[in-house]
Design a protein around this motif. Structure first.
Motif, PDB file in Angstrom:
ATOM      1  N   ALA A  29     -19.628 -21.292  -6.135  1.00  0.00           N
ATOM      2  CA  ALA A  29     -18.344 -21.320  -5.409  1.00  0.00           C
ATOM      3  C   ALA A  29     -18.554 -21.324  -3.894  1.00  0.00           C
ATOM      4  N   ALA A  30     -19.621 -20.679  -3.437  1.00  0.00           N
ATOM      5  CA  ALA A  30     -19.882 -20.587  -1.989  1.00  0.00           C
ATOM      6  C   ALA A  30     -20.694 -21.787  -1.521  1.00  0.00           C
ATOM      7  N   ARG A  31     -20.193 -22.967  -1.825  1.00  0.00           N
ATOM      8  CA  ARG A  31     -20.898 -24.198  -1.411  1.00  0.00           C
ATOM      9  C   ARG A  31     -20.857 -24.367   0.104  1.00  0.00           C
ATOM     10  N   PRO A  32     -21.906 -24.946   0.681  1.00  0.00           N
ATOM     11  CA  PRO A  32     -21.869 -25.171   2.135  1.00  0.00           C
ATOM     12  C   PRO A  32     -20.828 -26.238   2.479  1.00  0.00           C
ATOM     13  N   PRO A  33     -19.931 -25.962   3.431  1.00  0.00           N
ATOM     14  CA  PRO A  33     -18.926 -26.959   3.796  1.00  0.00           C
ATOM     15  C   PRO A  33     -19.574 -28.150   4.509  1.00  0.00           C
ATOM     16  N   ALA A  34     -19.512 -29.327   3.896  1.00  0.00           N
ATOM     17  CA  ALA A  34     -20.230 -30.506   4.403  1.00  0.00           C
ATOM     18  C   ALA A  34     -19.834 -30.838   5.842  1.00  0.00           C
ATOM     19  N   ALA A  35     -18.533 -30.751   6.144  1.00  0.00           N
ATOM     20  CA  ALA A  35     -18.072 -31.133   7.488  1.00  0.00           C
ATOM     21  C   ALA A  35     -18.710 -30.241   8.560  1.00  0.00           C
ATOM     22  N   LEU A  36     -18.879 -28.956   8.241  1.00  0.00           N
ATOM     23  CA  LEU A  36     -19.451 -28.036   9.231  1.00  0.00           C
ATOM     24  C   LEU A  36     -20.964 -28.235   9.360  1.00  0.00           C
ATOM     25  N   MET A  37     -21.609 -28.633   8.266  1.00  0.00           N
ATOM     26  CA  MET A  37     -23.042 -28.932   8.351  1.00  0.00           C
ATOM     27  C   MET A  37     -23.250 -30.192   9.212  1.00  0.00           C
ATOM     28  N   VAL A  38     -22.354 -31.155   9.046  1.00  0.00           N
ATOM     29  CA  VAL A  38     -22.408 -32.374   9.873  1.00  0.00           C
ATOM     30  C   VAL A  38     -22.153 -32.007  11.337  1.00  0.00           C
ATOM     31  N   ALA A  39     -21.240 -31.046  11.564  1.00  0.00           N
ATOM     32  CA  ALA A  39     -20.956 -30.608  12.942  1.00  0.00           C
ATOM     33  C   ALA A  39     -22.205 -29.999  13.583  1.00  0.00           C
ATOM     34  N   LEU A  40     -22.963 -29.230  12.786  1.00  0.00           N
ATOM     35  CA  LEU A  40     -24.218 -28.654  13.317  1.00  0.00           C
ATOM     36  C   LEU A  40     -25.206 -29.776  13.655  1.00  0.00           C
ATOM     37  N   TYR A  78     -19.708 -19.183  12.660  1.00  0.00           N
ATOM     38  CA  TYR A  78     -18.561 -18.315  12.355  1.00  0.00           C
ATOM     39  C   TYR A  78     -17.587 -19.042  11.426  1.00  0.00           C
ATOM     40  N   ALA A  79     -17.360 -20.316  11.702  1.00  0.00           N
ATOM     41  CA  ALA A  79     -16.440 -21.107  10.870  1.00  0.00           C
ATOM     42  C   ALA A  79     -16.984 -21.268   9.448  1.00  0.00           C
ATOM     43  N   VAL A  80     -18.318 -21.410   9.328  1.00  0.00           N
ATOM     44  CA  VAL A  80     -18.941 -21.521   7.997  1.00  0.00           C
ATOM     45  C   VAL A  80     -18.657 -20.252   7.188  1.00  0.00           C
ATOM     46  N   ARG A  81     -18.825 -19.110   7.851  1.00  0.00           N
ATOM     47  CA  ARG A  81     -18.606 -17.814   7.185  1.00  0.00           C
ATOM     48  C   ARG A  81     -17.153 -17.666   6.739  1.00  0.00           C
ATOM     49  N   THR A  82     -16.245 -18.067   7.620  1.00  0.00           N
ATOM     50  CA  THR A  82     -14.822 -17.963   7.307  1.00  0.00           C
ATOM     51  C   THR A  82     -14.451 -18.908   6.179  1.00  0.00           C
ATOM     52  N   ARG A  83     -14.969 -20.137   6.256  1.00  0.00           N
ATOM     53  CA  ARG A  83     -14.607 -21.154   5.270  1.00  0.00           C
ATOM     54  C   ARG A  83     -15.161 -20.822   3.881  1.00  0.00           C
ATOM     55  N   THR A  84     -16.400 -20.304   3.824  1.00  0.00           N
ATOM     56  CA  THR A  84     -17.005 -20.033   2.518  1.00  0.00           C
ATOM     57  C   THR A  84     -16.582 -18.677   1.953  1.00  0.00           C
ATOM     58  N   GLY A  85     -16.261 -17.721   2.834  1.00  0.00           N
ATOM     59  CA  GLY A  85     -15.852 -16.396   2.358  1.00  0.00           C
ATOM     60  C   GLY A  85     -17.012 -15.481   2.024  1.00  0.00           C
ATOM     61  N   VAL A  86     -18.204 -15.809   2.531  1.00  0.00           N
ATOM     62  CA  VAL A  86     -19.384 -14.976   2.255  1.00  0.00           C
ATOM     63  C   VAL A  86     -20.022 -14.538   3.569  1.00  0.00           C
ATOM     64  N   ARG A  87     -20.266 -13.240   3.673  1.00  0.00           N
ATOM     65  CA  ARG A  87     -21.095 -12.729   4.767  1.00  0.00           C
ATOM     66  C   ARG A  87     -22.362 -12.204   4.107  1.00  0.00           C
ATOM     67  N   PHE A  88     -23.456 -12.933   4.299  1.00  0.00           N
ATOM     68  CA  PHE A  88     -24.707 -12.563   3.641  1.00  0.00           C
ATOM     69  C   PHE A  88     -25.306 -11.317   4.280  1.00  0.00           C
ATOM     70  N   ARG A  89     -25.921 -10.474   3.454  1.00  0.00           N
ATOM     71  CA  ARG A  89     -26.663  -9.327   3.993  1.00  0.00           C
ATOM     72  C   ARG A  89     -28.085  -9.790   4.297  1.00  0.00           C
ATOM     73  N   ARG A  90     -28.697 -10.400   3.302  1.00  0.00           N
ATOM     74  CA  ARG A  90     -30.037 -10.988   3.485  1.00  0.00           C
ATOM     75  C   ARG A  90     -29.989 -12.405   2.950  1.00  0.00           C
ATOM     76  N   ALA A  91     -30.537 -13.318   3.721  1.00  0.00           N
ATOM     77  CA  ALA A  91     -30.486 -14.721   3.301  1.00  0.00           C
ATOM     78  C   ALA A  91     -31.656 -15.064   2.388  1.00  0.00           C
ATOM     79  N   GLY A  92     -32.692 -14.248   2.407  1.00  0.00           N
ATOM     80  CA  GLY A  92     -33.872 -14.550   1.591  1.00  0.00           C
ATOM     81  C   GLY A  92     -34.904 -15.331   2.370  1.00  0.00           C
TER      82      GLY A  92
END
Lengths: 154, 104
Positions: A29-40, A78-92
């Motif tokens: 469900a927490a897929r990376p938003p393609a538009a924001l990845m393109v923005a990066l 920040y927009a990625v976090r808001t759009r996906t709804g996940v704040r990771f503690r550890r990314a791995g």
């Protein structure tokens, strides 16, 4: 009410399996938003492309766009976090290594761009800029997916 | 090295939806209300009711933040598992594993 002793082992096992399934669903469900990845990717391309407007050598001054690019990247994160709804503690480890590779690629491409400008091949900066766009769009997507997968792996 | 939690069955967490909420939150810092609702496939009132129970127990903390990607003034609700909630969940999961008889 259920007590420790009244819970059936099969019920407890089912509850644990459900938690595993939920984590997998969350990662999907927490897929990376393609538009924001393109923005990066576009930000990276802009930053690397800004090398074309500099004068490499003794009088070199970094373009002000560097700070703007960093600020904009923070805004996109920040927009990625808001759009996906996940704040990771550890990314791995995999996501961290991929993010580090992303930064390294940008720095290398920027350095290559400066070298091209100093060699008089300013036009070639378009190619490094394009490479930065492709690499950052891809690597940011990979890094985000790795972080989401890390959540799924209990 | 962290010690394995002491198994302790928790009646508040054991309710299926509440266990699933805490299980999702265990691996992240915070999750947005809508994502939890979507992942667990429960209605907003049902999720709110269980979150109220968990909040009253001190297991979960809710915070609101503006959604900069929206034109309206809707606030996002972020859900965070407190240290107390984390300890209770870990102990409860250890109890479940003990019941199952495995280290899962």
């Amino acid at each position: 009410m259920a007590t420790h002793h009244s819970v059936d082992p099969s019920h407890a096992a089912q509850a644990l399996r459900t938690l595993d399934g939920d984590r997998t669903r969350l990662a999907v469900a927490a897929r990376p938003p393609a538009a924001l990845m393109v923005a990066l990717g576009a930000l990276a391309a802009w930053w690397v492309g800004a090398a074309a407007g500099t004068s490499p050598g003794a009088g070199y001054t970094p373009p002000t766009s560097s700070w703007l690019a960093v600020a904009a990247a923070v805004g996109v994160a920040y927009a990625v976090r808001t759009r996906t709804g996940v704040r990771f503690r550890r990314a791995g480890a995999r996501a961290t290594i991929t993010a580090a590779a992303l930064v390294a690629v940008c720095l290398v491409l920027y350095s290559v761009s400066l070298a091209l400008v100093s060699a008089g091949a300013t036009w070639a900066v378009a190619l490094t800029s394009l490479a930065a766009f492709a690499a950052v769009t891809w690597l940011s997507t990979v890094a985000y997916r790795a972080a989401a997968d890390h959540v799924a792996r209990a | 090295m962290s010690r394995a939690p002491e198994p302790r069955f928790d009646e508040i967490i054991h309710a299926p939806v509440r266990l699933r909420i805490c299980g999702l939150l265990r691996r992240v810092d915070q999750l947005e209300f809508g994502l939890v609702r979507q992942t667990l496939d429960v209605s907003a009132p049902t999720l709110s009711k269980h979150l109220r129970t968990l909040t009253e127990a001190g297991y979960v903390r809710l915070t609101k933040s503006p959604d900069a990607t929206r034109a309206d003034a809707r606030l996002l609700t972020w859900i965070h598992l407190t240290p107390c909630g984390t300890a209770a969940l870990d102990a409860h999961l250890a109890a479940l594993r003990e019941i199952v008889g495995t280290e899962h």
